[in-house]
Design a protein around this motif. Structure first.
Motif, PDB file in Angstrom:
ATOM      1  N   ALA A 400       0.825  -1.191   0.000  1.00 51.72           N
ATOM      2  CA  ALA A 400       0.000   0.000   0.000  1.00 51.72           C
ATOM      3  C   ALA A 400       0.870   1.256   0.000  1.00 51.72           C
ATOM      4  CB  ALA A 400      -0.916  -0.012   1.219  1.00 51.72           C
ATOM      5  N   ILE A 401       1.935   1.213   0.767  1.00 53.17           N
ATOM      6  CA  ILE A 401       2.808   2.388   0.827  1.00 53.17           C
ATOM      7  C   ILE A 401       3.454   2.631  -0.536  1.00 53.17           C
ATOM      8  CG2 ILE A 401       4.971   3.256   1.789  1.00 53.17           C
ATOM      9  CD1 ILE A 401       4.118   2.062   4.454  1.00 53.17           C
ATOM     10  N   ALA A 402       3.937   1.551  -1.149  1.00 55.28           N
ATOM     11  CA  ALA A 402       4.565   1.696  -2.458  1.00 55.28           C
ATOM     12  C   ALA A 402       3.575   2.285  -3.463  1.00 55.28           C
ATOM     13  CB  ALA A 402       5.066   0.338  -2.936  1.00 55.28           C
ATOM     14  N   GLU A 403       2.358   1.770  -3.419  1.00 53.29           N
ATOM     15  CA  GLU A 403       1.311   2.228  -4.340  1.00 53.29           C
ATOM     16  C   GLU A 403       1.002   3.708  -4.091  1.00 53.29           C
ATOM     17  OE1 GLU A 403      -0.057   0.188  -6.553  1.00 53.29           O
ATOM     18  OE2 GLU A 403      -1.614   1.545  -7.324  1.00 53.29           O
ATOM     19  N   THR A 404       0.896   4.075  -2.816  1.00 49.63           N
ATOM     20  CA  THR A 404       0.614   5.460  -2.465  1.00 49.63           C
ATOM     21  C   THR A 404       1.690   6.390  -3.011  1.00 49.63           C
ATOM     22  OG1 THR A 404      -0.338   4.663  -0.413  1.00 49.63           O
ATOM     23  CG2 THR A 404       0.109   7.003  -0.547  1.00 49.63           C
ATOM     24  N   MET A 405       2.930   5.985  -2.804  1.00 54.59           N
ATOM     25  CA  MET A 405       4.034   6.814  -3.268  1.00 54.59           C
ATOM     26  C   MET A 405       3.960   6.971  -4.788  1.00 54.59           C
ATOM     27  SD  MET A 405       5.753   7.547  -0.590  1.00 54.59           S
ATOM     28  CE  MET A 405       5.630   7.045   1.103  1.00 54.59           C
ATOM     29  N   HIS A 406       3.587   5.868  -5.415  1.00 55.55           N
ATOM     30  CA  HIS A 406       3.542   5.875  -6.870  1.00 55.55           C
ATOM     31  C   HIS A 406       2.450   6.820  -7.374  1.00 55.55           C
ATOM     32  CE1 HIS A 406       3.922   4.438 -10.917  1.00 55.55           C
ATOM     33  NE2 HIS A 406       2.635   4.153 -10.953  1.00 55.55           N
ATOM     34  N   VAL A 407       1.266   6.740  -6.789  1.00 54.60           N
ATOM     35  CA  VAL A 407       0.138   7.525  -7.279  1.00 54.60           C
ATOM     36  C   VAL A 407       0.233   8.987  -6.854  1.00 54.60           C
ATOM     37  CG1 VAL A 407      -2.374   7.780  -7.193  1.00 54.60           C
ATOM     38  CG2 VAL A 407      -1.351   5.513  -7.312  1.00 54.60           C
TER      39      VAL A 407
END
Lengths: 513, 310
Positions: A400-407
């Motif tokens: 989730a953190i990786a995805e958040t950073m990405h978006v």
């Protein structure tokens, strides 16, 4: 209480198993009860007395296996034809593990290799002792403290008349193991702290065991000048080197046992205080475990829903019900009380480059606390703001953190825009149970910070907490606009390390209403 | 007798009563009896924590006294209560006797002194209603006391138990300290809905019962559901073991395996097939989410289970 047990408990404490004094007394009674004869029974029993959580049980099993290891001095293969005793010694270790009757084994073995020290008086002290010193705890400094007196002389010139050389030649594993354990005890190997001390301890132990006699034997053999003498010298030399390697193994094992966690602990201590932005990538895993540990502590402290008595407000219904048994006479009075609710938390996090690392750990913290903080909503922004609550609920934290950073990450920070978006999205849901946590450096790239929206949030929310990774001295320098935000926060504080984070979250939980 | 023999004896005794356990569990019973310490039993729901106490009571031929904990359980419900009604009734009935008693007493002080001689009669053991804890202490031949789901009770209650658990005694203000007539065996169970306090843990042996491995589970089913045939038994155990490796909200427990085995016997099933599993899965899994999630895996798990039993 026996020395072995004390040492074992010390090793357990090193391995993060909390053992109190009263528990070690219980352990002493347990050992008296079950003895050292049966490895499995001993393990099960001590496990129940000393390790009181699931994790502790795991550490316990590991430490037990390491501590009561008996795998030194495997008989060299070439000597297989010769002495059966060496194999006996091995067999015994295994047999007692398989839950068989160890004491009688001990006796049998004692018969096979008479000079086994400890057997000399083990006879009157009871067979179990004999087995004990030859058996599992033999791997320890002070192998069998119960018959310490007997073992004491098992050094260079063993009382049974067996010298180190004889032991080596006979490949007598049990006797060697005991001699090693005894030497280790006398050199106080259990005080080893640093890996640089290995060499010293290896040498001292070898000396204790009678290295000198070996050297002499080599010298005598070689001085003969004959071919046979040279061969003999070479043979002894090989045995000596083999012994040295085994002693080194043993010392390393002990070092591991007593200091394995010390380094880890130091690292954790350091990591919890270091600025999160300086955390190395390779330490990320340790930090993750650390966050989990801290979160667990906080959960344990706050898992109970607190009640608060409102003194002076009579709870009529409860009072009547309680006093029915006194014939309706109201003399036992019940005050009204209210349950302390868990806070609703909304975290608004800056995920632009400079602050991203902090956001990662704050969110990690909040979501590790889902047991005591069931209602966490997370928002992320750098330019525009978006809600990421669903992401965190469905995916694992890391993903989730990786995805958040990405978006949401990358992009110039704009507090004004982000707060506007937040107002559209969630301002209506902010009520007097809500704690709003802002995480950001307050550097708005010279855009309008829209502090007025923060003011609105402040009016509605129970609390607004601003966490800024920068030290206070840097606030309001350059494009930082903390001065326009701080008046609308109940608290604004620096939050640079895990320790700081823990303090904030713990505060959040404690004063929650 | 050697410890390991005694432990084996406990296991066999349990097996006779239909409770199959591993050495770990038997060891804790042995230790608890020898050391006189309570056992705190933890583990996922449905692995037989409560059952263990019942089996022990049966094995030792002692009475099982059970205290179910819940939020708000207090001394009055756990320890003792005064029989207020009885006290009231007795005072009413004995009112007339009061006149006789006071006869000849001069002045308030003298009457008061007379009364003082009798005041304890109404707060004596006859008027005490024993609750589970007191019953266990009073039991002559020893008892098995089960304090179930201690994690559901309040902190205060946990603290209150400390005296009982370490010294097997309890203080009643009106009567003084009551000591156990014979040391009871105490079991505390917890589902870990909250962390149990260190003080309590320190006083107990800690037994963690995990889900059983397939061999043990096989034995349990054999003992509990003797009607199920060997082939089917192995299959269903293998299937349940497979289920436990999946990511689920709640894993099927031993009690659910037993229920499932009974269900399959009722349906006269001889082997496991995907159809049958789908129809009866709700016996094993109690969340609709889980049932839906598992649906895709059923075929694979069933084949695996069939292979395992072959």
């Amino acid at each position: 209480m026996s020395e072995v047990l004390t040492e074992f408990i010390r090793a357990l404490r090193v391995a993060d198993v909390r053992v109190s004094i009263s528990e070690s007394i219980d352990a002493g009674r347990t050992v008296e009860l079950v003895g050292f004869d049966n490895r499995q029974v001993l393990k099960h029993s001590l496990g129940q007395v000393l390790a009181k959580t699931e994790e502790e049980k795991l550490s316990f099993d590991e430490t037990f296996d390491k501590f009561f290891a008996f795998d030194q001095f495997k008989p060299p293969p070439k000597r297989e034809d010769g002495p059966g005793q060496a194999k006996d010694g091995e067999g015994e270790g295994e047999k007692s593990e398989s839950g068989q009757d160890a004491p009688s084994d001990g006796e049998g073995e004692g018969g096979a290799d008479q000079p086994m020290p400890g057997q000399s008086s083990g006879g009157d002290g009871g067979a179990p002792q004999g087995a004990q010193s030859g058996g599992k705890p033999g791997g320890k400094p002070g192998g069998g403290p119960v018959n310490e007196g007997d073992v004491r002389q098992a050094g260079p010139n063993a009382p049974g008349g067996q010298t180190l050389l004889e032991m080596l030649e006979a490949g007598d594993a049990a006797a060697l193991q005991m001699a090693l354990a005894e030497a280790a005890r006398r050199t106080q190997l259990n005080r080893i702290r640093l890996f640089t001390q290995r060499g010293m301890y290896v040498r001292r132990i070898l000396e204790e065991m009678g290295l000198e006699t070996l050297d002499q034997a080599i010298e005598t053999a070689e001085r003969q000048g004959t071919e046979a003498g040279d061969a003999r010298g070479q043979e002894i030399r090989e045995m000596r080197d083999g012994l040295r390697a085994q002693v080194r193994d043993y010392v390393e094992q002990q070092l591991e046992l007593y200091t394995a966690n010390a380094g880890k602990r130091l690292r954790e201590e350091v990591l919890s205080q270091v600025r999160l932005s300086n955390v190395d990538h390779r330490d990320a895993k340790v930090i993750r475990q650390l966050v989990k540990k801290m979160a667990k502590k906080l959960i344990a402290l706050n898992s109970r829903r607190k009640k608060r008595t409102l003194r002076g407000q009579l709870d009529v219904r409860k009072t009547i019900r309680k006093n029915i048994e006194y014939d309706g006479l109201l003399f036992d009075i019940v005050w009204k009380s209210e349950k302390v609710d868990r806070p609703k938390v909304m975290a608004i996090c800056d995920v632009s480059g400079s602050v991203a690392q902090y956001t990662r750990f704050l969110l990690m913290f909040l979501y590790s606390l889902s047991e005591v903080l069931p209602q966490v909503r997370a928002f992320a922004f750098s330019g525009r703001l978006g809600e990421v609550t669903d992401l965190f609920e469905k995916e694992g934290i890391e993903k989730a953190i990786a995805e958040t950073m990405h978006v949401h990450g990358g992009g110039a920070t704009d507090y004004g825009m982000a707060l506007e978006d937040f107002a559209d999205l969630a301002l209506d849901d902010v009520d007097h149970h809500t704690t709003v946590i802002m995480l950001g450096d307050g550097r708005s790239n010279n855009a309008n910070p829209r502090a007025d929206i923060l003011d609105k949030i402040h009016d509605r929310a129970r609390r607004v907490i601003w966490l800024n990774p920068e030290p206070k001295s840097l606030w309001n320098t350059g494009d930082s606009v903390m001065r326009s935000f701080t008046p609308h926060c109940d608290r604004a504080q620096t939050c640079a390390s895990l320790k700081d984070l823990e303090r904030v979250v713990s505060e959040l939980l404690r004063t929650a209403v | 007798m050697k410890p390991e023999d005694e432990i084996q004896a406990v296991r066999e005794g349990f097996a006779k009563g239909g409770y199959i356990c591993d050495k770990q569990i038997a060891t804790s019973i042995f230790l608890s009896r020898k050391l006189g310490k309570p056992i705190l039993v933890e583990g996922p729901p449905g692995v037989g924590k409560t059952e263990l106490a019942k089996a022990t009571a049966e094995y030792l031929g002692q009475e099982l006294i059970r205290l179910q904990c819940y939020e708000g359980v207090d001394e009055a419900k756990a320890l003792y209560e005064w029989k207020y009604g009885k006290q009231l009734l007795y005072t009413q009935v004995l009112k007339e006797k009061l006149g006789d008693l006071m006869e000849g007493a001069v002045g308030l002080k003298q009457s008061m002194d007379r009364l003082h001689e009798f005041d304890d009669t109404f707060f004596s053991t006859e008027f005490l209603e024993p609750r589970p804890l007191l019953k266990a202490l009073w039991s002559e031949k020893g008892a098995v006391l089960l304090i179930d789901e201690i994690d559901k009770s309040d902190d205060e209650f946990e603290a209150f138990l400390l005296e009982l658990l370490s010294d097997y005694q309890i203080s009643v203000p009106e009567l003084g300290t009551i000591k156990a007539k014979s040391t009871p065996i105490v079991f505390l169970t917890s589902n870990n809905s909250r962390e149990i306090g260190d003080a309590l843990k320190r006083r107990c042996l800690h037994l963690y019962i995990p889900f059983p491995d397939s061999k043990l589970e096989n034995d349990i089913i054999k003992a509990r559901v003797p009607d199920v045939e060997e082939g089917l038994r192995k299959q269903l155990v293998a299937f349940v073991q497979g289920l436990r490796t999946l990511e689920l909200k709640k894993h099927p427990s031993v009690s659910e395996t037993i229920d499932w085995a009974r269900t399959l016997v009722l349906l006269h099933a001889e082997t496991l097939d995907a159809e049958l599993v789908r129809d009866t899965l709700n016996v094993l899994l109690k969340f609709q989410d889980d049932i839906e999630n598992v649906d895709g895996e059923i075929n694979a798990l069933t084949t695996q289970a069939q292979k395992a039993s072959a």
